[in-house]
Design an enzyme around this catalytic site. Structure first.
Site, mmCIF file in Angstrom:
data_model
loop_
_atom_site.group_PDB
_atom_site.id
_atom_site.type_symbol
_atom_site.label_atom_id
_atom_site.label_comp_id
_atom_site.label_asym_id
_atom_site.label_seq_id
_atom_site.Cartn_x
_atom_site.Cartn_y
_atom_site.Cartn_z
ATOM 1 N N GLY A 221 0.810 -1.229 0.000
ATOM 2 C CA GLY A 221 0.000 0.000 0.000
ATOM 3 C C GLY A 221 0.832 1.262 0.000
ATOM 4 O O GLY A 221 1.862 1.348 -0.666
ATOM 5 N N ASP A 248 0.706 4.708 -11.219
ATOM 6 C CA ASP A 248 -0.019 5.739 -11.974
ATOM 7 C C ASP A 248 -1.476 5.784 -11.517
ATOM 8 O O ASP A 248 -2.079 6.859 -11.416
ATOM 9 C CB ASP A 248 0.055 5.454 -13.474
ATOM 10 C CG ASP A 248 1.492 5.267 -13.938
ATOM 11 O OD1 ASP A 248 2.383 5.857 -13.299
ATOM 12 O OD2 ASP A 248 1.717 4.521 -14.898
HETATM 13 O O1 LIG Z 1 10.414 5.537 -18.390
HETATM 14 P P1 LIG Z 1 9.370 6.074 -17.448
HETATM 15 O O2 LIG Z 1 8.746 7.312 -17.996
HETATM 16 O O3 LIG Z 1 9.855 6.238 -16.058
HETATM 17 O O4 LIG Z 1 8.247 4.959 -17.330
HETATM 18 C C1 LIG Z 1 7.512 4.567 -18.447
HETATM 19 C C2 LIG Z 1 6.594 3.452 -18.100
HETATM 20 O O5 LIG Z 1 7.298 2.265 -17.836
HETATM 21 O O6 LIG Z 1 5.841 3.733 -16.944
HETATM 22 C C3 LIG Z 1 4.517 3.265 -17.100
HETATM 23 C C4 LIG Z 1 4.130 2.476 -15.901
HETATM 24 O O7 LIG Z 1 4.177 3.289 -14.771
HETATM 25 C C5 LIG Z 1 4.475 2.564 -18.414
HETATM 26 O O8 LIG Z 1 3.222 2.710 -19.008
HETATM 27 C C6 LIG Z 1 5.513 3.331 -19.138
HETATM 28 O O9 LIG Z 1 5.868 2.963 -20.356
#
Ligand SMILES: O=P(O)(O)OC[C@@]1(O)O[C@H](CO)[C@@H](O)[C@@H]1O
Length: 308
Positions: A221, A248
């Site tokens: 969490g 995200d």
């Molecule tokens: O290279 P970054 O910008 O740190 O991460 C990119 C990424 O791995 O993060 C997401 C998952 O959180 C994926 O959808 C994406 O492609």
């Protein structure tokens, strides 16, 4: 309107294989392609929750065109800025035998000074209409390491709450520009502060400039260290699945609940339920809606003594 910024957008490709074995050739069972990069995932979840959302950042080349086509039918509004280079792909490989996912992220296109200036103009206009801004993910080549700090200062000058979700030096510089909220995981926090213990590290990140820190503890969490108090929020049981995009969804949960005027325990409960329901979905930027509804009332949010 909630604005999400993804400077390094991506076409997210997810492969499922029976078992991932280094040095072997694999037959891919299922292929999923989604418009991705962290801020796009945040926006897709916000859109699914019914929030008016605009996405900006860079997009370009043939891969960028595919990304835009996939984004077009979805709720977030497209205010992406064109670059000459080709948008990157990221690859998530899910191993059916273990349930584990391996992530391979391309660096992204080179961004020039004129492209950055065009983005800053678009961002300035969008921020003026935003209720909240999320700055998410890695920086593409050519973008200066203090870029997020610059974007945070613009949002703060406009009086718009700003959340930062990145890592490494862009996080360090960004925190010093005093964002309202940061959402690092424990590894990112440890790299930033030198402390592995999440509570100690979160308190240190606040001293460095973040108004509030929400640390992601993976399947366990979230830990929140805020001026209003400190909490730990946990799902009823940790779940297994594809964790790509779970962070995200936590960001989308925090921002949507902030926009709806919920208090910290309400924001944290939503963030944990959404991120857990994302682990149960096959791709980042999506969540299992039935699991989310079932989990939300069962998330525990416990206060602990705030720092003096
Ligand atoms: O290279 P970054 O910008 O740190 O991460 C990119 C990424 O791995 O993060 C997401 C998952 O959180 C994926 O959808 C994406 O492609």
């Amino acid at each position: 309107m909630i604005l999400t910024v993804t400077l390094n957008t991506a076409l997210d490709v997810t492969y499922t294989v029976d078992a991932l074995v280094p040095h072997r050739s694999h037959r891919v069972g299922e292929v999923i392609e989604r418009p991705g990069g962290k801020g796009l995932n945040v926006a897709r979840v916000l859109g699914a929750l019914g929030h008016d959302t605009v996405v900006t950042g860079f997009v370009g080349g043939a891969t960028g065109a595919v990304l835009r086509d996939l984004l077009a039918p979805l709720p977030p509004r497209d205010a992406l800025v064109r670059v000459a280079g080709n948008t990157r792909r990221t690859l998530a490989i899910t191993d059916r035998s273990t349930g584990d996912t391996t992530q391979l992220n391309e660096p992204g296109p080179q961004v020039g000074a004129a492209e950055w200036a065009a983005f800053l103009r678009t961002y300035g206009e969008l921020v003026a209409d935003a209720d909240a801004v999320a700055l998410c993910g890695s920086l593409p080549p050519g973008i200066h390491v203090g870029a997020y700090a610059e974007l945070i200062r613009t949002a703060r000058a406009a009086g718009v709450p700003v959340l930062l979700d990145t890592s490494g030096e862009p996080l360090r510089r960004g925190i010093a520009a005093r964002p309202d909220l940061v959402k690092p995981n424990t590894d990112e926090l440890a790299r930033l502060t030198g402390f592995r213990e999440p509570l100690r590290a979160a308190r240190d990140a606040r001293r460095r400039g973040a108004h509030a820190v929400i640390a992601s503890l993976g399947p366990e969490g979230l830990l929140a260290e805020t001026p209003e108090g400190g909490w730990r929020a946990a799902p009823p049981t940790p779940v297994r699945g594809n964790p790509t995009g779970a962070g995200d969804s936590a960001v989308a949960g925090l921002l949507s609940a902030l926009a709806e005027g919920l208090d910290w325990p309400g924001r944290l409960a939503r963030a944990v339920a959404l991120s857990t329901a994302t682990v149960l979905a096959p791709a980042a930027g999506e969540f299992d809606a039935a699991a989310y509804a079932e989990l939300l009332p069962r998330v525990t949010v416990e206060p602990y003594a705030a720092a003096s």
